[in-house]
Design a protein around this motif. Structure first.
Motif, PDB file in Angstrom:
ATOM      1  N   GLY A 159       0.827  -1.199   0.000  1.00 48.78           N
ATOM      2  CA  GLY A 159       0.000   0.000   0.000  1.00 48.78           C
ATOM      3  C   GLY A 159       0.861   1.248   0.000  1.00 48.78           C
ATOM      4  N   ILE A 168       1.157   5.227   1.672  1.00 49.46           N
ATOM      5  CA  ILE A 168       0.661   6.175   2.664  1.00 49.46           C
ATOM      6  C   ILE A 168       0.847   7.586   2.125  1.00 49.46           C
ATOM      7  CG2 ILE A 168       1.079   7.124   4.951  1.00 49.46           C
ATOM      8  CD1 ILE A 168       2.155   4.386   5.739  1.00 49.46           C
ATOM      9  N   ALA A 212      -3.179   2.991   4.782  1.00 48.60           N
ATOM     10  CA  ALA A 212      -2.407   2.941   3.539  1.00 48.60           C
ATOM     11  C   ALA A 212      -3.320   2.479   2.427  1.00 48.60           C
ATOM     12  CB  ALA A 212      -1.238   1.984   3.695  1.00 48.60           C
ATOM     13  N   LYS A 213      -3.269   3.175   1.309  1.00 50.42           N
ATOM     14  CA  LYS A 213      -4.131   2.794   0.188  1.00 50.42           C
ATOM     15  C   LYS A 213      -3.493   1.670  -0.618  1.00 50.42           C
ATOM     16  CE  LYS A 213      -6.008   6.889   1.170  1.00 50.42           C
ATOM     17  NZ  LYS A 213      -5.428   7.531   2.347  1.00 50.42           N
ATOM     18  N   THR A 214      -4.309   0.716  -1.061  1.00 53.63           N
ATOM     19  CA  THR A 214      -3.821  -0.299  -1.987  1.00 53.63           C
ATOM     20  C   THR A 214      -3.682   0.373  -3.353  1.00 53.63           C
ATOM     21  OG1 THR A 214      -6.063  -0.922  -2.562  1.00 53.63           O
ATOM     22  CG2 THR A 214      -5.043  -2.146  -0.761  1.00 53.63           C
ATOM     23  N   GLU A 232      -6.943   1.512  -4.719  1.00 56.93           N
ATOM     24  CA  GLU A 232      -7.529   2.651  -4.009  1.00 56.93           C
ATOM     25  C   GLU A 232      -6.808   3.942  -4.354  1.00 56.93           C
ATOM     26  OE1 GLU A 232      -9.182   0.534   0.059  1.00 56.93           O
ATOM     27  OE2 GLU A 232      -7.068   0.985  -0.155  1.00 56.93           O
TER      28      GLU A 232
END
Lengths: 220, 334
Positions: free
Chosen positions: A60, A62, A213-215, A218
């Protein structure tokens, strides 16, 4: 929690929701345009830090926006020998360009990397780009975020808040009992950075406890 | 979305604002102040009388402190503006150092205290040195200086004590200057002013070791006195280096146990060959051993100037590496 002595004045707070920042950097662009910060030299009043986390499929990214925390217990003010660094009655930390000698004591004192040199070359370049008449940086000095003081005192939001497409950046007044942004601070959901330093910041974060945290999907 | 514990994220970033110029400023500030401080101490506390050595050391000390100050000014914007023709910008510095606190009511900035200590040390150190002009080499041949000196002589003890006081202030200030950076563990360290004070005194004694080794004096009385002082400052420096080693140990002990940024700085400093080999070994331990040998074995006096030069070298390196390892601990991931 930050206090303003005169209750008739606003007690501004800045809240950042880490859950909704997508790292588009529109805030940086808006700030640079509004405040003529030297983006050509990679110097910013506000920045969005990015970090990759995780391993394998479970990775992910951040996004961590940051700016001057406008500390009420202000290390940069205590370090400044000229009085160039000062606080407005509402507690906004400012720099008087004409008094700054560039000793950089405030830069080394700032625990949040919020200050940078606006060099002679930057002043010249800024005048080239914005014109002598419209340049707000007339002499070399240490520069930093002012919460867009020229805007907020006219009832507007800071440029980065007005621009943020996901409303990750929010602007509120702790002296307003009906302010939903201030409620985030009052409820304890929004927390300041590095409380152990005792700097009493005016900037608060939602999502510090479980940093989201975005994948890759996302983040798209 | 992956939820992560924020507390595992910290960013360590070396500062790049204060570098070698400021290290020279701190080193010369400490050395120069110690030269005046020790001279006035010898004269007014230990009642030794060597006007040529004391007056010239103090005057050179004042010169060193102010020459070092130039490096601080060179680091500022006002210098940039000055060389581009904005001459009046330099007045900002004068205001900053001597008027701003009064107008702002902000007496916190150490840089301002330091500037005032430096000016007062320079003023009283010069007055004290001039008050001995009639018995000081070279100065005693310059008529108007002798006349000024004779006017100053009745208050010589006062000038001397003020030199001691403000010399001490300048030496300690060099450590306090760095202490206002709360997120730089190597600087906001409670022991730093003490460490810099000990180191400054050590470099000051190294100066007198060199002087007494190379300049014996013309008459028998001066020769004897300088031999005595030379021998004494060697033992004083042996004690000071011992103390400095203890302070260094305590400094790193605190860094290691205090917090994450301290540990990070600890590991980086102690794995730097320049710091360990240059400062700790060449600048501290080797001169300590050499001084001890020279103090015990008279035939090996030749080691004295070598040890003194290494102490001076170590004094500069200490400040250089403390600045170099000014590493911020920022509370965000990167």
């Amino acid at each position: 929690m930050s206090e303003v002595k005169n209750k008739n004045l606003p007690n501004w707070v800045f809240v950042i929701d880490l859950n909704t920042c997508v790292g588009c950097n529109a805030c940086m662009a808006a700030c640079a345009q509004e405040n003529q910060s030297p983006y050509w030299a990679e110097k910013w009043r506000t920045k969005v830090e990015q970090a990759e986390v995780g391993k394998g499929d479970n990775i992910g990214r951040i996004f961590f926006p940051r700016l001057c925390m406008h500390c009420q217990n202000t290390p940069c003010y205590y370090a400044c020998p000229t009085g160039a660094t000062y606080k407005t009655p509402e507690g906004v930390v400012m720099v008087n360009q004409d008094l700054c000698i560039g000793c950089e004591a405030c830069v080394t004192a700032c625990p949040y990397d919020a200050r940078y040199r606006y060099d002679y070359e930057d002043v010249v370049k800024n005048k080239e780009l914005f014109g002598e008449e419209f340049s707000i940086h007339q002499v070399p000095h240490i520069d930093k975020c002012t919460f867009c003081y020229h805007r907020i005192t006219k009832g507007l939001e800071p440029a980065c808040v007005a621009t943020c497409p996901t409303d990750c950046r929010m602007w509120g007044d702790l002296n307003d009992p009906n302010d939903p942004v201030a409620d985030l601070v009052r409820s304890g959901r929004a927390k300041p950075l590095a409380v152990y330093l005792g700097t009493d910041p005016k900037v608060f974060y939602v999502g510090l406890d479980t940093l989201p945290a975005k994948t890759p999907e996302e983040a798209e | 979305m992956i939820a992560l514990d924020y507390s595992q994220f910290l960013t360590f970033e070396p500062q790049h604002h204060w570098r070698v110029g400021i290290a020279i400023y701190l080193f010369l500030g400490g050395l120069g102040a110690a030269m005046g401080f020790l001279a006035a101490m010898y004269k007014h506390i230990f009642k030794k009388d060597d006007p040529s050595m004391f007056a010239w050391s103090t005057l050179l000390g004042v010169l060193f402190v102010n020459f070092g100050g130039i490096f601080l000014i060179l680091d500022m914007f006002v210098w940039e503006s000055f060389i581009h023709g904005h001459i009046l910008q330099i007045l900002k510095v004068v205001y900053a150092f001597f008027g701003a606190a009064v107008f702002n009511g902000n007496f916190h900035p150490w840089i301002q205290w330091g500037a005032n200590f430096i000016v007062l040390f320079s003023l009283f150190g010069t007055l004290w040195a001039l008050s001995m002009a009639d018995r000081t080499a070279i100065l005693k041949h310059i008529g108007f200086i002798v006349k000024i000196g004779n006017l100053l002589k009745p208050l010589q003890a006062l000038w001397g004590w003020l030199t001691i006081l403000f010399g001490l202030g300048v030496m300690a200030y060099t450590g306090f200057l760095l202490s206002v950076a709360p997120s730089i563990p190597a600087w906001s360290h409670p022991l730093l002013p003490v460490l810099f004070l000990i180191s400054a005194l050590s470099t000051g004694t190294a100066w007198y070791m060199l002087w007494t080794y190379f300049a014996h004096g013309k008459d028998e009385q001066t020769k004897e006195l300088r031999e005595h002082i030379g021998h004494q400052v060697e033992w004083v420096d042996i004690a000071l280096i011992g103390l400095e080693l203890l302070a260094i140990g305590a400094y790193f002990n605190y860094l290691y146990y205090a917090y994450a940024g301290g540990k990070y700085t600890f590991h980086h400093m102690l794995s730097d060959i320049g710091f360990v080999g240059g400062f700790l070994f060449l600048g501290l331990i080797i001169p300590w051993i050499l001084e001890f040998i020279a103090a015990k074995v008279h035939s090996l006096r030749i080691l004295v100037p070598l040890a003194a030069l290494l102490v001076l070298f170590g004094g500069f390196l200490l400040r250089y590496y403390i600045l170099h390892y000014g590493i911020y601990t920022y509370p965000w991931p990167s």
